[in-house]
Design an enzyme around this catalytic site. Structure first.
Site, PDB file in Angstrom:
ATOM      1  N   GLU A  96     -12.844  -1.920  13.239  1.00  0.00           N
ATOM      2  CA  GLU A  96     -11.824  -1.050  12.655  1.00  0.00           C
ATOM      3  C   GLU A  96     -10.979  -1.833  11.662  1.00  0.00           C
ATOM      4  O   GLU A  96     -11.200  -3.028  11.471  1.00  0.00           O
ATOM      5  CB  GLU A  96     -10.973  -0.429  13.767  1.00  0.00           C
ATOM      6  N   LYS A 115      -7.731  -3.719  10.049  1.00  0.00           N
ATOM      7  CA  LYS A 115      -6.553  -4.463  10.505  1.00  0.00           C
ATOM      8  C   LYS A 115      -5.405  -4.063   9.577  1.00  0.00           C
ATOM      9  O   LYS A 115      -5.316  -4.529   8.447  1.00  0.00           O
ATOM     10  CB  LYS A 115      -6.790  -5.964  10.479  1.00  0.00           C
ATOM     11  N   ASP A 143      -1.893  -3.742   7.852  1.00  0.00           N
ATOM     12  CA  ASP A 143      -0.871  -4.745   7.583  1.00  0.00           C
ATOM     13  C   ASP A 143       0.499  -4.084   7.672  1.00  0.00           C
ATOM     14  O   ASP A 143       1.100  -3.733   6.665  1.00  0.00           O
ATOM     15  CB  ASP A 143      -1.106  -5.358   6.194  1.00  0.00           C
ATOM     16  N   TYR A 158      -0.802   4.476  12.321  1.00  0.00           N
ATOM     17  CA  TYR A 158      -2.174   4.595  12.814  1.00  0.00           C
ATOM     18  C   TYR A 158      -2.260   3.977  14.206  1.00  0.00           C
ATOM     19  O   TYR A 158      -1.699   2.899  14.441  1.00  0.00           O
ATOM     20  CB  TYR A 158      -3.164   3.877  11.888  1.00  0.00           C
ATOM     21  N   LYS A 207     -10.270 -11.933   9.001  1.00  0.00           N
ATOM     22  CA  LYS A 207      -9.276 -11.789   7.934  1.00  0.00           C
ATOM     23  C   LYS A 207      -9.923 -11.749   6.541  1.00  0.00           C
ATOM     24  O   LYS A 207     -10.925 -12.414   6.301  1.00  0.00           O
ATOM     25  CB  LYS A 207      -8.289 -12.958   7.988  1.00  0.00           C
ATOM     26  N   CYS A 221       9.973 -15.272 -32.865  1.00  0.00           N
ATOM     27  CA  CYS A 221       8.591 -15.332 -32.399  1.00  0.00           C
ATOM     28  C   CYS A 221       8.215 -16.803 -32.157  1.00  0.00           C
ATOM     29  O   CYS A 221       8.389 -17.630 -33.063  1.00  0.00           O
ATOM     30  CB  CYS A 221       7.675 -14.715 -33.453  1.00  0.00           C
ATOM     31  N   CYS A 271       5.510 -17.898 -34.985  1.00  0.00           N
ATOM     32  CA  CYS A 271       5.763 -18.001 -36.431  1.00  0.00           C
ATOM     33  C   CYS A 271       7.235 -18.105 -36.778  1.00  0.00           C
ATOM     34  O   CYS A 271       7.598 -18.261 -37.945  1.00  0.00           O
ATOM     35  CB  CYS A 271       5.122 -16.818 -37.156  1.00  0.00           C
ATOM     36  N   CYS A 322       7.317  -9.358 -32.500  1.00  0.00           N
ATOM     37  CA  CYS A 322       7.371 -10.123 -33.733  1.00  0.00           C
ATOM     38  C   CYS A 322       6.914  -9.173 -34.831  1.00  0.00           C
ATOM     39  O   CYS A 322       5.806  -8.644 -34.774  1.00  0.00           O
ATOM     40  CB  CYS A 322       6.431 -11.320 -33.643  1.00  0.00           C
ATOM     41  N   CYS A 348       1.647 -13.572 -39.019  1.00  0.00           N
ATOM     42  CA  CYS A 348       1.908 -14.404 -37.830  1.00  0.00           C
ATOM     43  C   CYS A 348       0.566 -14.901 -37.309  1.00  0.00           C
ATOM     44  O   CYS A 348      -0.332 -14.106 -37.026  1.00  0.00           O
ATOM     45  CB  CYS A 348       2.635 -13.569 -36.775  1.00  0.00           C
TER      46      CYS A 348
HETATM   47  S1  IVH Z   1      -5.541  -4.875  18.563  1.00  0.00           S
HETATM   48  C1  IVH Z   1      -4.986  -6.927  22.471  1.00  0.00           C
HETATM   49  N1  IVH Z   1      -6.243  -3.578  16.384  1.00  0.00           N
HETATM   50  O1  IVH Z   1      -2.643  -7.268  14.319  1.00  0.00           O
HETATM   51  C2  IVH Z   1      -5.243  -6.621  21.058  1.00  0.00           C
HETATM   52  N2  IVH Z   1      -4.340  -4.985  16.277  1.00  0.00           N
HETATM   53  O2  IVH Z   1      -2.770 -10.143  14.664  1.00  0.00           O
HETATM   54  C3  IVH Z   1      -4.035  -6.284  20.301  1.00  0.00           C
HETATM   55  N3  IVH Z   1      -3.237  -4.997  14.098  1.00  0.00           N
HETATM   56  O3  IVH Z   1      -0.293  -7.411  16.868  1.00  0.00           O
HETATM   57  C4  IVH Z   1      -4.179  -5.897  18.915  1.00  0.00           C
HETATM   58  N4  IVH Z   1      -4.578  -3.569  13.119  1.00  0.00           N
HETATM   59  O4  IVH Z   1      -0.009  -5.656  15.026  1.00  0.00           O
HETATM   60  C5  IVH Z   1      -5.374  -4.438  16.936  1.00  0.00           C
HETATM   61  N5  IVH Z   1      -6.961  -2.336  14.542  1.00  0.00           N
HETATM   62  C6  IVH Z   1      -6.087  -3.193  15.096  1.00  0.00           C
HETATM   63  C7  IVH Z   1      -5.011  -3.738  14.384  1.00  0.00           C
HETATM   64  C8  IVH Z   1      -4.155  -4.648  15.005  1.00  0.00           C
HETATM   65  C9  IVH Z   1      -3.498  -4.331  12.980  1.00  0.00           C
HETATM   66  C10 IVH Z   1      -2.130  -5.973  14.256  1.00  0.00           C
HETATM   67  C11 IVH Z   1      -1.309  -5.780  15.478  1.00  0.00           C
HETATM   68  C12 IVH Z   1      -1.446  -7.068  16.246  1.00  0.00           C
HETATM   69  C13 IVH Z   1      -1.797  -8.023  15.149  1.00  0.00           C
HETATM   70  C14 IVH Z   1      -2.519  -9.229  15.671  1.00  0.00           C
END
Ligand code: IVH
Length: 700
Positions: free
Chosen positions: A130, A132, A134, A240, A335, A429, A432, A447, A453
């Site tokens: 899934e 991650k 931010d 989410y 990452k 400028c 020139c 300019c 120029c």
């Molecule tokens: S699972 C026990 N799933 O990433 C597992 N975390 O670096 C707990 N995060 O604290 C986290 N997307 O804030 C999980 N699909 C995702 C995530 C996710 C973002 C964040 C979350 C966590 C941090 C860890």
């Protein structure tokens, strides 16, 4: 993170050095944790922070005896701000270990298999993948389907109570739906701000003279942890869900959910937002594919992500794998390269553009960001610099996302050195020396010297020669610099008076290259009207306008003679564009150049770019592909081939990398072909390329 093997005890000197380094790293890591979690104002990028943590982890595990006591790497987040009520998490909110490469992911899988006593090929070793997100981790507590409490992660055991703030987030359901709900359900997920909302928020903040946020994550964190929920309500936050905390079922009502994906499906059914970009039950190869796909789609997502997360599907196996200090053994974050990093702004130069625009450019201490080392970044204009409060000498945030030009986001004010100085836009400028002008309603200083120029002249040649204009290969920056500096060309028409003997005077231009360049210049003697018009570099006349003008007027003579009113009849030509065209042809200097050019160049057609019958873009043969052209083709120019690729859904790139989908190799293809072969990128020759475009050529 794998603990390293303990090594031999170091000698006394080295031990002191290592101990000092560990102490320094601990202090740094703690400080950055505080800046990130408590102040919502990080001063280094995640990647830079991760590097510090990795080094600290390595030293601490190699030399545990050197610095006893608790390490900040075992700590998740930070204790709650005092202003908020505390919430004790019944199930701790943990962190994730990180993988930065495919090898790290393989290691994670094999370690997990080993821990569980399973062979790597076991059908039980399948994962969900899934996004991650931010943003900021939150825990939402629902009792009998009703949202009763929301909390931040805090230090993982105790978080901050932010129920009132979360209630105003429209993505978060206040009441879940479904007849199969648990009695108590803690949902874990991420609060974030979508890019578009972030931009709009910053525009509003800036218009009011309020603080602008450096990135959506900081904006989300700052907005969520407001003591006044009214403030949060005015900030567009999203949410989410990605997992659960405490779950309690009424007796006899427990759903049999065996996998992580089944849980996410259930959360979605109950009305919680679960991102569509996820897959379930995949093996390691599937994870790597997911990574590559999401990475490619990253710029299109409406919110920012910093990687993907893999979690072992089977909940029973998750429980068996367990946890190590602050993170589960059964999950890992893979990452992405960081798109933002901090670095020192060494100086600000002012560049002169083709139309005389003076653009401040940041000279940066080299920093690795978005997958490349960045040393320059645009600062747009002087108002932008003062709006962002940037001073020369500051530590600044730099962003480079995808192929976008690197940009300075803003300063890290707490780190401002005493010698930092404000930027002053020069009133002349820099190329020139002509006094610059700034129209009252324009953000940009210019300019006004035009082609007198040197800088603008050079830009005019580069514009004229570029692929989408006259396509003179070999007339790049180095050659143009010399031609202009040595006075060998003054106007565009002078290009057509060059000879091998004249070119031989240029540094590092072998006779063969000089001849090639002349051949290319000769080739450009036959052109289409649209290319020629675009190549002239009339302000506001881009490629599309040039094509429209060519179609509408049919000849350069007609365009030259057109009145302002007649120009307005052409598609998409408004008063500003019309005035610019008229101004260009009213200038005796410009007219003289056009006349001189027309003595050398024959306009033989209106347009030479293929028009493809509209079709669903996905159905086009180069849809979604990044294509590199190399070598010369017998049946068409490199440029025409490029137009076909663009028209048929592809993107063009000048260099071969792992992201290249296809290389079209003509005669005498050189290093690009070698690189493609090394990387295993698909290569086709000219006949194969012609076969692909043939059906569209017939329709034309
Ligand atoms: S699972 C026990 N799933 O990433 C597992 N975390 O670096 C707990 N995060 O604290 C986290 N997307 O804030 C999980 N699909 C995702 C995530 C996710 C973002 C964040 C979350 C966590 C941090 C860890």
């Amino acid at each position: 993170m794998a603990k390293q093997k303990k090594t031999e005890a170091p000698t006394a000197d080295i031990a002191t050095e290592i101990r000092d380094r560990i102490i320094w790293l601990r202090a740094e890591v703690l400080e950055h944790q505080r800046a990130y979690h408590q102040l919502d104002a990080p001063s280094i990028s995640d990647a830079q922070y991760d590097a510090l943590v990795r080094e600290l982890e390595r030293l601490e595990s190699q030399y545990p005896e050197l610095v006893p006591g608790r390490s900040p790497v075992d700590q998740v987040g930070f204790a709650p701000k005092r202003e908020f009520k505390e919430v004790q998490h019944r199930v701790p909110m943990l962190s994730l270990n990180n993988a930065f490469s495919a090898e790290d992911v393989e290691q994670f899988c094999s370690r997990l298999a080993q821990n569980l006593g399973l062979p790597m090929t076991s059908p039980d070793l399948v994962f969900s993948a899934e996004l991650k997100f931010d943003g900021i981790a939150v825990s939402l507590r629902y009792e009998s389907g009703v949202l009763v409490q929301a909390a931040t992660r805090g230090d993982g055991s105790v978080g901050e109570e932010i129920t009132a703030n979360v209630r105003v987030i429209s993505d978060v359901p206040k009441q879940l739906s479904g007849l199969d709900l648990p009695e108590v359900l803690e949902v874990r997920g991420e609060v974030l701000m979508r890019r578009k909302d972030f931009q709009e928020l910053n525009e509003r903040q800036s218009a009011r003279g309020d603080k602008v946020f450096v990135n959506p994550r900081n904006a989300a964190a700052g907005s969520l942890r407001q003591l006044d929920p009214q403030v949060t309500a005015a900030r567009p936050l999203g949410f989410y869900a990605y997992g659960t905390g405490e779950v309690r079922w009424a007796a006899g009502r427990e759903l049999r959910l065996h996998t992580h994906s089944e849980w996410l499906d259930a959360l979605g059914r109950w009305g919680l937002p679960v991102a569509a970009e996820r897959i379930g039950r995949v093996d390691m190869a599937g994870l790597q594919r997911f990574y590559a796909e999401v990475l490619a789609r990253r710029p299109e997502l409406p919110f920012e992500i910093d990687g993907v997360v893999y979690k072992l599907e089977s909940l029973a196996l998750q429980a068996r794998a367990g946890y190590v200090s602050r993170a589960p053994r059964f999950a890992i974050a893979h990452k992405f390269p960081a798109e933002e990093a901090s670095t020192r702004l060494l100086d600000i130069d002012v560049q002169v553009g083709r139309t005389g625009a003076l653009t401040p450019v940041a000279r940066l201490e080299p920093v690795f960001v978005g997958g490349v080392t960045v040393t320059n970044a645009t600062l747009h204009n002087e108002d932008e610099i003062s709006r962002k409060g940037i001073m020369i000498g500051d530590m600044v945030w730099v962003r480079r996302a995808g192929d976008v030009i690197p940009e300075v986001l803003g300063p890290i004010v707490p780190l401002r050195p005493a010698h930092a100085r404000p930027f002053v836009m020069p009133d002349c400028c820099p190329a020139c020396g002509t006094p610059s002008i700034r129209e009252p309603n324009e953000a940009v200083s210019r300019c006004p010297a035009g082609l007198t120029c040197q800088a603008q002249r050079k830009q005019a040649f580069l514009h004229f020669a570029q692929r989408r204009a006259m396509d003179i290969e070999g007339l790049g920056e180095k050659v143009v610099d010399q031609l202009v500096d040595q006075g060998m060309v003054k106007t565009l028409a002078d290009l057509y008076q060059l000879s091998v003997s004249k070119l031989a005077r240029l540094d590092r231009l072998a006779e063969k290259s000089a001849q090639n360049l002349l051949d290319q210049i000769d080739r450009s003697r036959s052109a289409s009207l649209s290319r020629f018009l675009f190549a002239l570099g009339i302000r506001h006349v881009g490629e599309k306008t040039a094509r429209d003008l060519a179609q509408h007027f049919g000849s350069i003579k007609a365009i030259r003679a057109a009145t302002h009113t007649e120009l307005l009849q052409a598609p998409d030509v408004g008063p500003v564009v019309a005035a610019s065209i008229r101004g260009f042809f009213d200038s005796p200097d410009q007219l003289a150049i056009v006349d001189a050019l027309l003595k050398e160049i024959r306009i033989e057609r209106l347009d030479d770019r293929p028009a493809v019958a509209p079709a669903a873009i996905e159905a086009l043969p180069f849809a979604g592909m990044t294509v590199v052209l190399t070598g010369s083709l017998a049946g068409m120019t490199r440029d025409q081939a490029g137009d076909w690729i663009l028209s048929l859904g592809g993107k063009l790139s000048g260099s071969v990398s792992a992201k290249t989908s296809l290389v079209v190799a003509g005669e005498a293809a050189g290093s690009k072909l070698d690189k493609a072969q090394q990387l295993g990128v698909r290569v086709i020759d000219e006949p194969a390329f012609l076969a692909i475009i043939a059906p569209y050529q017939q329709e034309d």
